[in-house]
Design an enzyme around this catalytic site. Structure first.
Site, PDB file in Angstrom:
ATOM      1  CD  GLU A 148      -3.230  -1.253   0.525  1.00 22.36           C
ATOM      2  OE1 GLU A 148      -3.120  -0.099  -0.359  1.00 22.36           O
ATOM      3  OE2 GLU A 148      -3.817  -2.012   0.279  1.00 22.36           O
ATOM      4  CB  CYS A 196      -2.701   6.637   1.365  1.00 26.09           C
ATOM      5  SG  CYS A 196      -3.743   5.553   2.685  1.00 26.09           S
TER       6      CYS A 196
HETATM    7  P1  NAD Z   1       8.349   5.447   4.845  1.00 23.62           P
HETATM    8  O1  NAD Z   1       7.946   4.875   3.705  1.00 23.62           O
HETATM    9  O2  NAD Z   1       9.291   6.862   4.943  1.00 23.62           O
HETATM   10  O3  NAD Z   1       8.451   4.617   6.041  1.00 23.62           O
HETATM   11  C1  NAD Z   1       6.749   3.761   5.881  1.00 23.62           C
HETATM   12  C2  NAD Z   1       8.341   2.540   7.681  1.00 23.62           C
HETATM   13  O4  NAD Z   1       8.825   1.636   6.348  1.00 23.62           O
HETATM   14  C3  NAD Z   1       8.462   2.853   8.358  1.00 23.62           C
HETATM   15  O5  NAD Z   1       8.515   2.189   8.871  1.00 23.62           O
HETATM   16  C4  NAD Z   1      10.019   2.938   8.325  1.00 23.62           C
HETATM   17  O6  NAD Z   1      10.848   2.741   9.430  1.00 23.62           O
HETATM   18  C5  NAD Z   1      10.523   1.864   7.015  1.00 23.62           C
HETATM   19  N1  NAD Z   1      11.021   1.290   6.343  1.00 23.62           N
HETATM   20  C6  NAD Z   1      11.924   3.025   5.969  1.00 23.62           C
HETATM   21  N2  NAD Z   1      13.237   1.661   5.258  1.00 23.62           N
HETATM   22  C7  NAD Z   1      12.907   0.885   4.930  1.00 23.62           C
HETATM   23  C8  NAD Z   1      13.544  -0.560   3.874  1.00 23.62           C
HETATM   24  N3  NAD Z   1      15.018  -0.200   3.013  1.00 23.62           N
HETATM   25  N4  NAD Z   1      13.044  -1.645   4.242  1.00 23.62           N
HETATM   26  C9  NAD Z   1      11.821  -1.963   5.114  1.00 23.62           C
HETATM   27  N5  NAD Z   1      11.596  -0.457   6.103  1.00 23.62           N
HETATM   28  C10 NAD Z   1      12.330   0.641   5.418  1.00 23.62           C
HETATM   29  O7  NAD Z   1       6.616   5.537   4.965  1.00 23.62           O
HETATM   30  P2  NAD Z   1       5.902   6.898   5.826  1.00 23.62           P
HETATM   31  O8  NAD Z   1       6.486   8.775   5.684  1.00 23.62           O
HETATM   32  O9  NAD Z   1       5.690   6.371   7.416  1.00 23.62           O
HETATM   33  O10 NAD Z   1       4.568   7.079   4.954  1.00 23.62           O
HETATM   34  C11 NAD Z   1       3.913   8.075   4.345  1.00 23.62           C
HETATM   35  C12 NAD Z   1       3.805   7.461   3.072  1.00 23.62           C
HETATM   36  O11 NAD Z   1       2.732   6.556   3.402  1.00 23.62           O
HETATM   37  C13 NAD Z   1       2.890   8.535   1.789  1.00 23.62           C
HETATM   38  O12 NAD Z   1       3.668   8.572   0.345  1.00 23.62           O
HETATM   39  C14 NAD Z   1       1.770   7.656   1.437  1.00 23.62           C
HETATM   40  O13 NAD Z   1       0.800   7.869   0.829  1.00 23.62           O
HETATM   41  C15 NAD Z   1       1.809   6.317   1.912  1.00 23.62           C
HETATM   42  N6  NAD Z   1       0.732   5.584   3.179  1.00 23.62           N
HETATM   43  C16 NAD Z   1       0.403   5.057   1.828  1.00 23.62           C
HETATM   44  C17 NAD Z   1      -1.265   4.215   2.015  1.00 23.62           C
HETATM   45  C18 NAD Z   1      -1.826   3.757   1.832  1.00 23.62           C
HETATM   46  O14 NAD Z   1      -2.711   3.146   2.244  1.00 23.62           O
HETATM   47  N7  NAD Z   1      -1.332   3.033   0.303  1.00 23.62           N
HETATM   48  C19 NAD Z   1      -1.726   4.721   3.882  1.00 23.62           C
HETATM   49  C20 NAD Z   1      -0.712   4.815   4.463  1.00 23.62           C
HETATM   50  C21 NAD Z   1       0.780   5.931   3.800  1.00 23.62           C
END
Ligand code: NAD
Length: 469
Positions: free
Chosen positions: A243, A277
């Site tokens: 997602e 999101c």
């Molecule tokens: P992010 O990708 O920075 O972080 C998400 C998670 O991934 C965190 O727990 C982080 O610690 C972890 N992470 C970071 N690097 C990683 C790696 N290399 N491997 C595995 N895990 C890792 O996202 P964010 O800034 O927390 O969230 C915002 C983004 O999420 C926006 O782009 C938003 O649109 C999206 N989002 C999507 C949905 C959906 O349902 N499609 C819902 C909410 C947010």
């Protein structure tokens, strides 16, 4: 300040050390989050793996009842959870924010408890009999973002547990306390080691994505991180639900009533202060009603109070973190510098503490402006003028994302006809972002793949198994 969160915080904070977490509205210390190492993660996965067969061996009815008991536990702690969420994430208690999010946690637990995937008879004739069964996958690794940390965790946990998987969950480094508190409450009713949190930064998420004993990753977060996880998961051919980021378009049709739709348009875009999101992130409006839509939106925007989350009056809060504040500021500055017209907002008060960015509406903006084509993930909505509906559809479909979209019209059939031409996981009509546990939710294009919610969501955390005789 003593708040209702102190008891929960006392149960999840380490006795000493940990990473300090600050309130994005006030800069005050909220608490200290334990930091899991990769060794801690390995231990958690081993415990979840050992616990999984026993969990899967429970009857459907037992797992259903335990999810309802988990919902009861969330409801019993609802106000403490909402206050902690508000202090850590920044979202106000009121409006579609912290109390709403905690309410969604129990609603999704209950709805998911009631879905069920029964075996199907595929063939039953003189050639033989074949049945399809939905087995648990094993251990699910859940990785979540900071915008709706509790609700999205439940979206990952509830279907996984319902289907007999155990879960290791890694919360965002920005909002670990909210998820740890939620898990603490859920674990008052769940058996030991069925749900294990591993709070840590990205490297812990990466180790989870590579772990040979993790059978599936459910990831919600940015598209860039999603791509890294897809690569990390390749060596063990893990199942994935992705997602990812969105840049949802809304198209207003010429027959829409600007005043009637303004408040729903506003919340479609500004729910959780734009940090959602599937929020409306770019709005396309026909020339004929452009000025009326702009002024109706300004009228709604200027009456919505923004401030610290624990103040009951507020319905909009700060950006959760400084990095996100900088993204919004950069995009609004680029829009202003290009000659776009700021209708309201756009002038952050640098002397104010907290990561507040004012509610911002931007008109007369080029469809290729960075504020339109990049995900702002904050309280700044670009309003693009169009002359033909075909042009608006082309612009709406022109980006790599395809999470949600919406069409606004008084003619529902015409709106459906336009909706059918949009590339997105969901297209809403006269609303935006209205997720529902009964409707599968997921993205098109680089917004991800796989579905959450409903029976389709249960299939995503199950291994189909055919028995043919
Ligand atoms: P992010 O990708 O920075 O972080 C998400 C998670 O991934 C965190 O727990 C982080 O610690 C972890 N992470 C970071 N690097 C990683 C790696 N290399 N491997 C595995 N895990 C890792 O996202 P964010 O800034 O927390 O969230 C915002 C983004 O999420 C926006 O782009 C938003 O649109 C999206 N989002 C999507 C949905 C959906 O349902 N499609 C819902 C909410 C947010």
């Amino acid at each position: 300040m003593t708040t209702r969160t102190d008891d929960l915080l006392g149960r999840i904070q380490p006795t000493e050390g940990g990473r300090e977490i600050f309130d994005p509205a006030t800069g005050e210390l909220v608490g200290r989050a334990p930091q899991a190492s990769v060794e801690d993660l390995n231990d958690a996965v081993a415990r979840a793996k050992t616990a999984q067969p026993g969990w899967a061996a429970r009857s459907n009815d037992q797992r259903r009842s335990l999810l309802h008991a988990a919902a009861d536990a969330v409801e019993a702690h609802a106000e403490e959870l909402a206050q902690l969420l508000s202090r850590e994430q920044g979202k106000p208690l009121n409006g579609p924010n912290a109390r709403f999010e905690v309410g969604a946690c129990s609603a999704w637990l209950r709805a998911t408890a009631e879905f069920s995937l029964e075996p199907e008879v595929l063939v039953d004739d003189t050639s033989g009999r074949a049945t399809l069964h939905w087995r648990p996958l094993g251990v699910v690794g859940a990785i979540g973002p900071w915008n709706w940390p509790m609700m999205i965790s439940v979206w990952q946990i509830a279907p996984s547990l319902r289907q007999g998987n155990t879960v290791v969950i890694k919360p965002s480094g920005y909002t670990p306390l909210s998820v740890l508190a939620l898990v603490e409450v859920l674990n008052t009713v769940l058996p030991e080691n069925v749900l294990i949190p591993v709070p840590g930064r990205g490297h812990v998420g990466e180790a989870l994505s590579r772990h040979p004993d993790i059978d599936k990753i459910m990831f919600t977060g940015s598209t860039a991180t999603g791509k890294s996880i897809i690569k990390a998961a390749a060596d063990t051919v893990k199942r994935l639900t992705m997602e990812l980021g969105g840049n949802d378009a809304g198209i207003v049709l010429a027959d829409a009533d600007p005043k009637a739709i303004a408040e729903d348009l506003f919340w479609g875009a500004f729910i959780n202060t734009g940090q959602t999101c599937a929020a409306l992130k770019r709005l396309y409006v026909p020339e004929s009603i452009y000025d009326q839509v702009c002024s109706a939106l300004v009228e709604v925007a200027e009456k919505m109070p923004m401030g610290p989350g624990l103040d009951e009056a507020n319905v909009l809060g700060p950006l959760q973190n400084e990095a996100q504040w900088q993204i919004v500021d950069r995009l609004v500055t680029a829009a202003r510098d290009s000659g776009a017209r700021i209708l309201t907002g756009g002038d952050p008060d640098h002397s104010r503490s907290g990561h507040f960015y004012p509610t911002t509406l931007v008109a007369d903006i080029d469809p290729q402006n960075p504020l339109v084509v990049e995900e702002q993930f904050g309280p700044a909505l670009p309003i693009v003028k169009y002359s033909t509906v075909d042009q608006a559809i082309e612009w709406a479909n022109s980006l790599n994302e395809g999470l949600g979209s919406s069409v606004w019209s008084s003619d529902l059939d015409r709106a459906e006809e336009v909706a059918s031409q949009l590339v997105a996981g969901t297209t809403w009509i006269n609303k935006h972002g209205a997720v529902d546990p009964r409707m599968p939710f997921g993205g098109a294009r680089e917004s991800g793949f796989g579905l959450e919610f409903g029976v389709e969501g249960l299939k995503e955390v199950s291994q189909p198994h055919i028995i043919s005789r």
